[in-house]
Scaffold this motif. Structure first.
Motif, PDB file in Angstrom:
ATOM      1  N   PRO A 146      37.403  -3.484 -83.882  1.00  0.00           N
ATOM      2  CA  PRO A 146      38.834  -3.790 -83.859  1.00  0.00           C
ATOM      3  C   PRO A 146      39.113  -4.976 -82.950  1.00  0.00           C
ATOM      4  O   PRO A 146      38.248  -5.407 -82.174  1.00  0.00           O
ATOM      5  CB  PRO A 146      39.436  -2.505 -83.286  1.00  0.00           C
ATOM      6  CG  PRO A 146      38.381  -2.011 -82.354  1.00  0.00           C
ATOM      7  CD  PRO A 146      37.068  -2.351 -83.001  1.00  0.00           C
ATOM      8  N   PRO A 147      40.313  -5.539 -83.003  1.00  0.00           N
ATOM      9  CA  PRO A 147      40.674  -6.590 -82.039  1.00  0.00           C
ATOM     10  C   PRO A 147      40.554  -6.062 -80.615  1.00  0.00           C
ATOM     11  O   PRO A 147      40.901  -4.914 -80.335  1.00  0.00           O
ATOM     12  CB  PRO A 147      42.134  -6.910 -82.396  1.00  0.00           C
ATOM     13  CG  PRO A 147      42.282  -6.464 -83.811  1.00  0.00           C
ATOM     14  CD  PRO A 147      41.381  -5.281 -83.983  1.00  0.00           C
ATOM     15  N   GLY A 148      40.026  -6.884 -79.742  1.00  0.00           N
ATOM     16  CA  GLY A 148      39.873  -6.472 -78.359  1.00  0.00           C
ATOM     17  C   GLY A 148      38.587  -5.730 -78.060  1.00  0.00           C
ATOM     18  O   GLY A 148      38.397  -5.256 -76.929  1.00  0.00           O
ATOM     19  N   ALA A 149      37.693  -5.610 -79.044  1.00  0.00           N
ATOM     20  CA  ALA A 149      36.405  -4.961 -78.793  1.00  0.00           C
ATOM     21  C   ALA A 149      35.620  -5.760 -77.752  1.00  0.00           C
ATOM     22  O   ALA A 149      35.793  -6.974 -77.611  1.00  0.00           O
ATOM     23  CB  ALA A 149      35.611  -4.844 -80.086  1.00  0.00           C
ATOM     24  N   ILE A 150      34.762  -5.086 -77.027  1.00  0.00           N
ATOM     25  CA  ILE A 150      34.055  -5.683 -75.892  1.00  0.00           C
ATOM     26  C   ILE A 150      32.610  -5.949 -76.271  1.00  0.00           C
ATOM     27  O   ILE A 150      31.921  -5.069 -76.814  1.00  0.00           O
ATOM     28  CB  ILE A 150      34.104  -4.736 -74.674  1.00  0.00           C
ATOM     29  CG1 ILE A 150      35.560  -4.402 -74.339  1.00  0.00           C
ATOM     30  CG2 ILE A 150      33.394  -5.337 -73.473  1.00  0.00           C
ATOM     31  CD1 ILE A 150      35.697  -3.168 -73.490  1.00  0.00           C
ATOM     32  N   THR A 151      32.139  -7.145 -75.964  1.00  0.00           N
ATOM     33  CA  THR A 151      30.746  -7.511 -76.200  1.00  0.00           C
ATOM     34  C   THR A 151      29.952  -7.323 -74.918  1.00  0.00           C
ATOM     35  O   THR A 151      30.339  -7.815 -73.855  1.00  0.00           O
ATOM     36  CB  THR A 151      30.639  -8.971 -76.670  1.00  0.00           C
ATOM     37  OG1 THR A 151      31.401  -9.136 -77.869  1.00  0.00           O
ATOM     38  CG2 THR A 151      29.195  -9.342 -76.959  1.00  0.00           C
ATOM     39  N   VAL A 152      28.856  -6.591 -75.020  1.00  0.00           N
ATOM     40  CA  VAL A 152      28.019  -6.264 -73.871  1.00  0.00           C
ATOM     41  C   VAL A 152      26.606  -6.780 -74.128  1.00  0.00           C
ATOM     42  O   VAL A 152      26.081  -6.631 -75.241  1.00  0.00           O
ATOM     43  CB  VAL A 152      27.980  -4.736 -73.622  1.00  0.00           C
ATOM     44  CG1 VAL A 152      27.179  -4.406 -72.378  1.00  0.00           C
ATOM     45  CG2 VAL A 152      29.393  -4.173 -73.533  1.00  0.00           C
ATOM     46  N   PHE A 153      26.006  -7.370 -73.103  1.00  0.00           N
ATOM     47  CA  PHE A 153      24.619  -7.822 -73.225  1.00  0.00           C
ATOM     48  C   PHE A 153      23.820  -7.306 -72.035  1.00  0.00           C
ATOM     49  O   PHE A 153      24.154  -7.573 -70.881  1.00  0.00           O
ATOM     50  CB  PHE A 153      24.539  -9.352 -73.275  1.00  0.00           C
ATOM     51  CG  PHE A 153      23.138  -9.864 -73.507  1.00  0.00           C
ATOM     52  CD1 PHE A 153      22.499  -9.629 -74.717  1.00  0.00           C
ATOM     53  CD2 PHE A 153      22.449 -10.572 -72.526  1.00  0.00           C
ATOM     54  CE1 PHE A 153      21.203 -10.089 -74.952  1.00  0.00           C
ATOM     55  CE2 PHE A 153      21.165 -11.038 -72.742  1.00  0.00           C
ATOM     56  CZ  PHE A 153      20.541 -10.789 -73.956  1.00  0.00           C
ATOM     57  N   SER A 154      22.779  -6.528 -72.324  1.00  0.00           N
ATOM     58  CA  SER A 154      21.897  -5.982 -71.296  1.00  0.00           C
ATOM     59  C   SER A 154      20.514  -6.579 -71.473  1.00  0.00           C
ATOM     60  O   SER A 154      20.002  -6.646 -72.594  1.00  0.00           O
ATOM     61  CB  SER A 154      21.846  -4.449 -71.413  1.00  0.00           C
ATOM     62  OG  SER A 154      20.873  -3.914 -70.539  1.00  0.00           O
ATOM     63  N   TRP A 155      19.893  -6.970 -70.336  1.00  0.00           N
ATOM     64  CA  TRP A 155      18.606  -7.675 -70.443  1.00  0.00           C
ATOM     65  C   TRP A 155      17.826  -7.573 -69.140  1.00  0.00           C
ATOM     66  O   TRP A 155      18.376  -7.787 -68.056  1.00  0.00           O
ATOM     67  CB  TRP A 155      18.868  -9.143 -70.776  1.00  0.00           C
ATOM     68  CG  TRP A 155      17.660  -9.991 -71.020  1.00  0.00           C
ATOM     69  CD1 TRP A 155      16.514  -9.647 -71.692  1.00  0.00           C
ATOM     70  CD2 TRP A 155      17.483 -11.358 -70.635  1.00  0.00           C
ATOM     71  NE1 TRP A 155      15.636 -10.707 -71.731  1.00  0.00           N
ATOM     72  CE2 TRP A 155      16.217 -11.777 -71.088  1.00  0.00           C
ATOM     73  CE3 TRP A 155      18.284 -12.268 -69.940  1.00  0.00           C
ATOM     74  CZ2 TRP A 155      15.732 -13.061 -70.878  1.00  0.00           C
ATOM     75  CZ3 TRP A 155      17.797 -13.551 -69.727  1.00  0.00           C
ATOM     76  CH2 TRP A 155      16.538 -13.938 -70.197  1.00  0.00           C
ATOM     77  N   ASN A 156      16.552  -7.243 -69.262  1.00  0.00           N
ATOM     78  CA  ASN A 156      15.622  -7.364 -68.139  1.00  0.00           C
ATOM     79  C   ASN A 156      15.115  -8.804 -68.131  1.00  0.00           C
ATOM     80  O   ASN A 156      14.399  -9.234 -69.038  1.00  0.00           O
ATOM     81  CB  ASN A 156      14.451  -6.388 -68.287  1.00  0.00           C
ATOM     82  CG  ASN A 156      13.495  -6.444 -67.110  1.00  0.00           C
ATOM     83  OD1 ASN A 156      13.215  -7.501 -66.552  1.00  0.00           O
ATOM     84  ND2 ASN A 156      12.969  -5.299 -66.729  1.00  0.00           N
ATOM     85  N   THR A 157      15.470  -9.557 -67.093  1.00  0.00           N
ATOM     86  CA  THR A 157      15.284 -11.006 -67.087  1.00  0.00           C
ATOM     87  C   THR A 157      13.877 -11.472 -66.699  1.00  0.00           C
ATOM     88  O   THR A 157      13.606 -12.660 -66.753  1.00  0.00           O
ATOM     89  CB  THR A 157      16.273 -11.652 -66.099  1.00  0.00           C
ATOM     90  OG1 THR A 157      15.970 -11.184 -64.774  1.00  0.00           O
ATOM     91  CG2 THR A 157      17.708 -11.281 -66.466  1.00  0.00           C
ATOM     92  N   LEU A 158      12.998 -10.558 -66.301  1.00  0.00           N
ATOM     93  CA  LEU A 158      11.663 -10.915 -65.809  1.00  0.00           C
ATOM     94  C   LEU A 158      11.767 -11.782 -64.555  1.00  0.00           C
ATOM     95  O   LEU A 158      11.461 -12.964 -64.551  1.00  0.00           O
ATOM     96  CB  LEU A 158      10.825 -11.619 -66.880  1.00  0.00           C
ATOM     97  CG  LEU A 158       9.372 -11.918 -66.500  1.00  0.00           C
ATOM     98  CD1 LEU A 158       8.609 -10.629 -66.217  1.00  0.00           C
ATOM     99  CD2 LEU A 158       8.677 -12.714 -67.588  1.00  0.00           C
ATOM    100  N   TYR A 159      12.265 -11.169 -63.476  1.00  0.00           N
ATOM    101  CA  TYR A 159      12.350 -11.812 -62.162  1.00  0.00           C
ATOM    102  C   TYR A 159      13.246 -13.054 -62.177  1.00  0.00           C
ATOM    103  O   TYR A 159      12.908 -14.098 -61.628  1.00  0.00           O
ATOM    104  CB  TYR A 159      10.962 -12.134 -61.615  1.00  0.00           C
ATOM    105  CG  TYR A 159      10.017 -10.967 -61.736  1.00  0.00           C
ATOM    106  CD1 TYR A 159      10.407  -9.699 -61.326  1.00  0.00           C
ATOM    107  CD2 TYR A 159       8.753 -11.117 -62.288  1.00  0.00           C
ATOM    108  CE1 TYR A 159       9.556  -8.612 -61.459  1.00  0.00           C
ATOM    109  CE2 TYR A 159       7.903 -10.032 -62.426  1.00  0.00           C
ATOM    110  CZ  TYR A 159       8.317  -8.787 -62.011  1.00  0.00           C
ATOM    111  OH  TYR A 159       7.480  -7.708 -62.149  1.00  0.00           O
TER     112      TYR A 159
END
Length: 390
Positions: free
Chosen positions: A112-125
């Motif tokens: 829907p409008p206003g949905a939230i985008t999330v990004f999770s990541w192990n960056t390797l130090y």
């Protein structure tokens, strides 16, 4: 008169014995595998020394029974027994295979409008590079292109970034604090930043509360309460989850527009250095810390009334029973993935899924994907689009 006798030849015991000798080798392999699966279900996540079998790639729990079924079809003897035993092992071990069968039919609702985008990541130090006072990346990892690192983050177009391994390691394998705040503010102007231990959360929305979750109160034995000091990064060994409560709409700060994001990096079952899943470095201390981290995380979520998103590197595959310590009310986001066998590690030769995302029932996952890191990390990133029922 000639006495004529009809002599009837009867089969002796030798053919029957030969049949049994051919049957047992065919049947012993499925029985052995069924025993392993049963023992795995009983011991996985409950005893520290079973962490070695847990390193098996999860697809083995699906591939091996299929191969044994193929043998059963080719067998002339005990075909039914072999098939029955093999199917039993497949049913009992089905949850450990890592297969995402829901991808065949599950279709998430449109965002829907206003949905939230999330990004999770192990960056390797983080952006640690070869040379200087920092330790080189693990064997096979290229020198880091720092500009490419930030380009990759921007490509995700996320409202909330949950990033792990915001840390350097010295040549003595000790954690070193990272302070990249200035560049983060330049790269993400107007975003809010929260840091605890080796986790950093970057949010387009205001962060109302931030707290590192300490595992020490949840260590089960007194001898395990001695967490080694981390002078380069205090709390590195004790805090593996960062909770941030984020106001995503309105101005009242009530439960309807507040979401809790848990950015987590559960301890690896092996020591960090040297790199790799080396069973010789498995030990009880690491296991106890893993248990304590998950218990601390579960206790905090159980007391939290907010809609919740939990994502990060759990260092646990689908074959790892320790994941049962997560609260039952959490919903696994996996069905929203389009992959039948999703993997996130090692990013170059992906065999395992150890990065996960969960939500409470009042959060809907509209899209979920695993994003390859193009050599920037050994983990794939997790990209989600979510909304709350409120």
């Amino acid at each position: 008169m000639t006495d004529t006798r009809v002599v009837t030849a009867t089969a002796g015991p030798e053919p029957a014995r030969r049949s049994r000798w051919r049957t047992w080798p065919l049947l012993s392999a499925p029985i052995a595998w069924l025993v392993f699966v049963v023992v795995h279900r009983v011991l996985s996540g409950r005893v520290w020394w079973w962490q070695v079998p847990e390193l098996v790639p999860p697809f083995a729990f699906a591939v091996l029974p299929v191969l044994l079924l193929a043998v059963a079809l080719a067998a002339r003897t005990a075909r039914g027994w072999i098939a029955a035993v093999t199917l039993a092992s497949l049913v009992l071990g089905g949850g450990a295979t890592g297969l995402n069968l829901a991808s065949l039919w599950h279709r998430p609702p449109p965002a829907p409008p206003g949905a939230i985008t999330v990004f999770s990541w192990n960056t390797l130090y983080w952006d640690m590079i070869v040379g200087g006072e920092t330790m080189p990346p693990p064997t096979g990892a290229p020198a880091r292109d720092i500009d490419a690192f930030y380009r990759y983050l921007h490509e995700q177009k996320a409202d909330v970034y949950l990033l792990q391994e915001y840390v350097y390691f010295g040549r003595d394998s000790k954690a070193i604090r990272v302070d990249d705040t200035a560049r983060l503010r330049r790269e993400f102007p107007g975003y809010h930043i929260a840091v605890a231990s080796e986790m950093v959360t970057v949010s387009r929305f205001p962060i109302v509360l931030e707290r590192g979750i300490d595992l020490r109160p949840w260590l089960s034995e007194e001898r395990d309460r001695a967490i080694p000091p981390d002078p380069g990064l205090p709390g590195f060994s004790a805090v593996k989850t960062l909770r941030t409560d984020i106001r995503v709409g309105g101005t009242g700060g009530n439960g309807e527009n507040m979401i809790s994001f848990y950015n987590t990096h559960i301890n690896s079952p092996v020591h960090a250095f040297p790199q790799g899943p080396d069973p010789r470095r498995l030990n009880r201390t690491q296991y106890e810390r893993r248990l304590a981290n998950l218990r601390a995380l579960a206790a905090d979520i159980d007391k939290n009334p907010n809609p919740t998103v939990l994502a990060g590197d759990f260092n646990a595959s689908p074959a790892t029973g320790i994941m049962r310590l997560l609260p039952e009310r959490l919903v696994d986001a996996t069905p929203a993935l389009e992959s039948l066998y999703p993997t996130s590690w090692d990013d170059r030769w992906p065999l395992w899924r150890i990065d996960w995302a969960f939500t409470t029932p009042d959060v809907t996952v509209h899209r979920y994907g695993l994003v390859r890191s193009d050599g920037l990390s050994d983990h794939s990133g997790q990209h989600l689009v979510v909304s709350t029922t409120g």
